[in-house]
Design an enzyme around this catalytic site. Structure first.
Site, mmCIF file in Angstrom:
data_model
loop_
_atom_site.group_PDB
_atom_site.id
_atom_site.type_symbol
_atom_site.label_atom_id
_atom_site.label_comp_id
_atom_site.label_asym_id
_atom_site.label_seq_id
_atom_site.Cartn_x
_atom_site.Cartn_y
_atom_site.Cartn_z
ATOM 1 N N HIS A 71 7.175 -6.594 -3.478
ATOM 2 C CA HIS A 71 6.306 -5.520 -3.333
ATOM 3 C C HIS A 71 7.021 -4.349 -4.051
ATOM 4 O O HIS A 71 8.001 -3.751 -3.516
ATOM 5 C CB HIS A 71 5.944 -5.247 -1.867
ATOM 6 C CG HIS A 71 5.337 -6.384 -1.026
ATOM 7 N ND1 HIS A 71 5.171 -6.312 0.411
ATOM 8 C CD2 HIS A 71 4.476 -7.281 -1.409
ATOM 9 C CE1 HIS A 71 4.551 -7.226 0.560
ATOM 10 N NE2 HIS A 71 3.913 -7.943 -0.274
ATOM 11 N N ASP A 113 2.486 -9.771 5.185
ATOM 12 C CA ASP A 113 2.150 -10.383 4.038
ATOM 13 C C ASP A 113 2.650 -11.805 3.595
ATOM 14 O O ASP A 113 4.012 -12.165 3.814
ATOM 15 C CB ASP A 113 2.445 -9.581 2.935
ATOM 16 C CG ASP A 113 1.753 -10.034 1.443
ATOM 17 O OD1 ASP A 113 0.686 -10.867 1.736
ATOM 18 O OD2 ASP A 113 2.295 -9.677 0.343
ATOM 19 N N MET A 138 8.823 -5.686 5.471
ATOM 20 C CA MET A 138 7.905 -5.200 6.377
ATOM 21 C C MET A 138 6.338 -5.811 6.400
ATOM 22 O O MET A 138 6.031 -6.017 5.432
ATOM 23 C CB MET A 138 7.836 -3.541 6.312
ATOM 24 C CG MET A 138 7.120 -2.963 7.555
ATOM 25 S SD MET A 138 7.529 -1.121 7.135
ATOM 26 C CE MET A 138 6.910 -0.788 5.454
ATOM 27 N N SER A 142 9.716 -7.988 0.396
ATOM 28 C CA SER A 142 9.364 -6.682 0.224
ATOM 29 C C SER A 142 10.661 -5.837 0.609
ATOM 30 O O SER A 142 11.625 -5.950 -0.203
ATOM 31 C CB SER A 142 8.272 -6.557 1.489
ATOM 32 O OG SER A 142 7.779 -5.228 1.203
ATOM 33 N N THR A 143 10.557 -5.104 1.681
ATOM 34 C CA THR A 143 11.608 -4.276 1.673
ATOM 35 C C THR A 143 12.891 -5.028 1.930
ATOM 36 O O THR A 143 13.018 -5.960 2.702
ATOM 37 C CB THR A 143 11.545 -3.382 3.098
ATOM 38 O OG1 THR A 143 10.233 -2.930 3.328
ATOM 39 C CG2 THR A 143 12.533 -2.397 3.640
#
Length: 360
Positions: free
Chosen positions: A203, A300, A297, A176-177
Site C-alpha cells: 500500500h 486487505d 493495518m 502495508s504499514t
C-alpha cells in the site's frame, strides 16, 4: 486511553493545522510540539509518546538526521513522516522508512489544503496505525552475518531439492504499514533463479512504488520492477504493484500471463488493493499458488485469499505477530482460518523458496 502525540514541524502554521487535526479526534492529544529535530530529540530523550509526527526539512536538525540519532542512541519512537518532500522526494521517504519511520503521509504544499476531508481522513487513519504499531527493530551486525550464512545453506538445499517442485508457480505478497522495511527483509533473500514470478501489493500512493522497486532491485539478486500494463510474468522477477492502480493477472492469447492495471475505486480504503490481485488468480492455471500476507493495518487480502482458496489449492503464509510492525492483515487471515503457515519475517523468503524451488 488518549494517545499522546509529539508534532515536529518548523512551520508555525503547519504545526497549528496538524495539531488541530489531531486534537479533533478523541483518540489523540497533542502532548508536545517541536520546531526542529534538536528540540524533538531533547523531548524524546525525556518523555514517551504514542506517536511522533515528523517533518523532513527543518533547521538545525532535519527529520532524517533525527531518525539517525534516535537509532544511534536506541531511543524508541513510533514515527510517522508528514512532509511535502514525501511526494517529490520518494527516495527521501524510503530513506526515512529505512531509518525507522513506520509510515508516512504526503502533506499538501499549502497548509490550508490540509484541512480538506480526504487528507484529514488519511492522516488520522495512518496516525492510528502508527500509534498501535510495534517499535522499529534494527538487526545487529551479528544477526545480519548469521542471516547471510543461513541464506547460503538454504540455496544449497534448494539446488539439491528443487527437482521435486514441479509445475507452473506464482507467489503473491500483500503488505502495508511496515511493509517497505519488511519487503527488504524478504525480497533480497530470494534466489535470482526462483522458479516463479512474484507479485507484490504494497500500500503506497502514486510516485513511490517505482523508487521502492528500484531500491529492492539494487539490494537483490532477483530482478525487481514496478508493474506495468501488459507486462508478461517471468520467473525470477518481482513485480511491485504501481501506486494508485490495482494489479490483476490475466491470461494472454499467447498462453502467457500478463499484468493488467485497473483504475477501480479504492477497496479496503487502499489502492492498490491485494484482494484484487488474489482474486485475479482464480481463473489462472498455475499448478501452485503461494500467498503471503505480511505486516499491515486492516484486513486487505483476507477476502481475496478466501475466494481464491474456495476455487484453488493454494498455500498461505502469514507473518507472525511478534515480527510485524502492526499485526492487522496477517491476523485477519489467521483468524479466518486461512493460514497454512505462520512464520517470522526472517523465515518468509526461505519458505517461499522451498515452496516454489529454483529454475533447473
Amino acid at each position: 486511553m488518549t494517545k499522546k502525540i509529539l508534532v515536529v514541524d518548523d512551520s508555525a502554521l503547519m504545526r497549528r493545522v496538524l495539531c488541530d487535526i489531531i486534537d479533533s479526534d478523541d483518540q489523540f492529544e497533542v502532548k508536545d510540539k517541536a520546531t526542529n529535530g534538536l528540540e524533538a530529540f531533547d523531548l524524546l530523550s525525556r518523555n514517551k509518546y504514542d506517536a511522533v509526527v515528523l517533518d523532513v526539512n527543518m533547521p538545525k536538525m532535519n527529520g532524517l538526521q533525527l531518525l539517525g540519532e534516535l537509532r544511534k542512541f536506541k531511543i524508541k519512537a513510533r514515527v510517522m513522516m508528514a512532509s511535502t518532500d514525501t511526494k517529490e522526494g520518494a527516495h527521501t521517504t524510503l530513506e526515512a522508512l529505512e531509518l525507522g519511520a513506520l509510515d508516512f503521509v504526503h502533506k499538501p504544499d499549502n497548509a490550508f489544503e490540509c484541512r480538506e476531508g480526504i487528507f484529514q481522513e488519511t492522516f488520522l487513519r495512518t496516525l492510528k496505525g502508527v500509534s498501535e504499531s510495534n517499535y522499529p527493530i534494527f538487526p545487529s551486525d551479528k544477526k545480519l552475518e548469521d542471516d547471510k550464512k543461513k541464506n547460503t545453506k538454504v540455496l544449497e538445499i534448494l539446488k539439491k531439492s528443487s527437482n521435486s517442485v514441479t509445475g507452473s508457480k506464482v507467489v503473491a505478497i500483500a503488505s502495508s504499514t511496515g511493509g517497505p522495511k519488511a519487503l527488504q527483509a524478504v525480497i533480497p533473500r530470494l534466489p535470482g533463479d526462483l522458479d516463479a514470478p512474484v507479485l507484490v501489493v504494497q500500500h503506497m500512493p502514486k510516485g513511490f512504488t517505482a523508487s521502492l522497486a528500484e531500491r529492492l532491485d539494487n539490494l537483490s539478486e532477483i530482478k525487481v520492477v514496478e508493474a506495468s500494463e501488459g507486462a508478461v510474468l517471468n520467473k525470477g522477477t518481482v513485480y511491485i504493484a504501481a501506486g494508485g492502480k490495482h494489479m490483476n493477472v490475466v491470461a494472454a492469447e499467447t498462453g502467457d500471463y500478463i499484468l493488467h492495471l485497473t483504475d477501480e475505486p479504492p477497496r479496503e480504503g487502499v489502492k492498490p488493493c491485494a484482494n484484487y490481485m488474489f482474486e485475479s488468480l482464480i481463473d489462472s492455471d498455475f499448478d501452485k499458488i503461494v500467498c503471503v500476507v505480511m505486516t499491515g493495518m486492516g484486513a486487505d487480502g483476507t477476502v481475496g485469499i478466501r475466494r481464491l482458496k474456495e476455487q484453488k489449492t493454494i498455500h498461505v503464509i502469514s507473518q507472525d505477530q511478534e515480527s510485524c510492525t502492526i499485526y492487522g492483515m496477517p491476523k485477519s487471515v489467521y483468524n479466518e482460518g486461512l493460514s497454512d503457515q505462520v512464520v517470522t519475517l526472517d523465515d518468509i523468503a526461505q519458505e517461499i523458496s522451498f515452496k516454489v524451488g529454483i529454475s533447473k
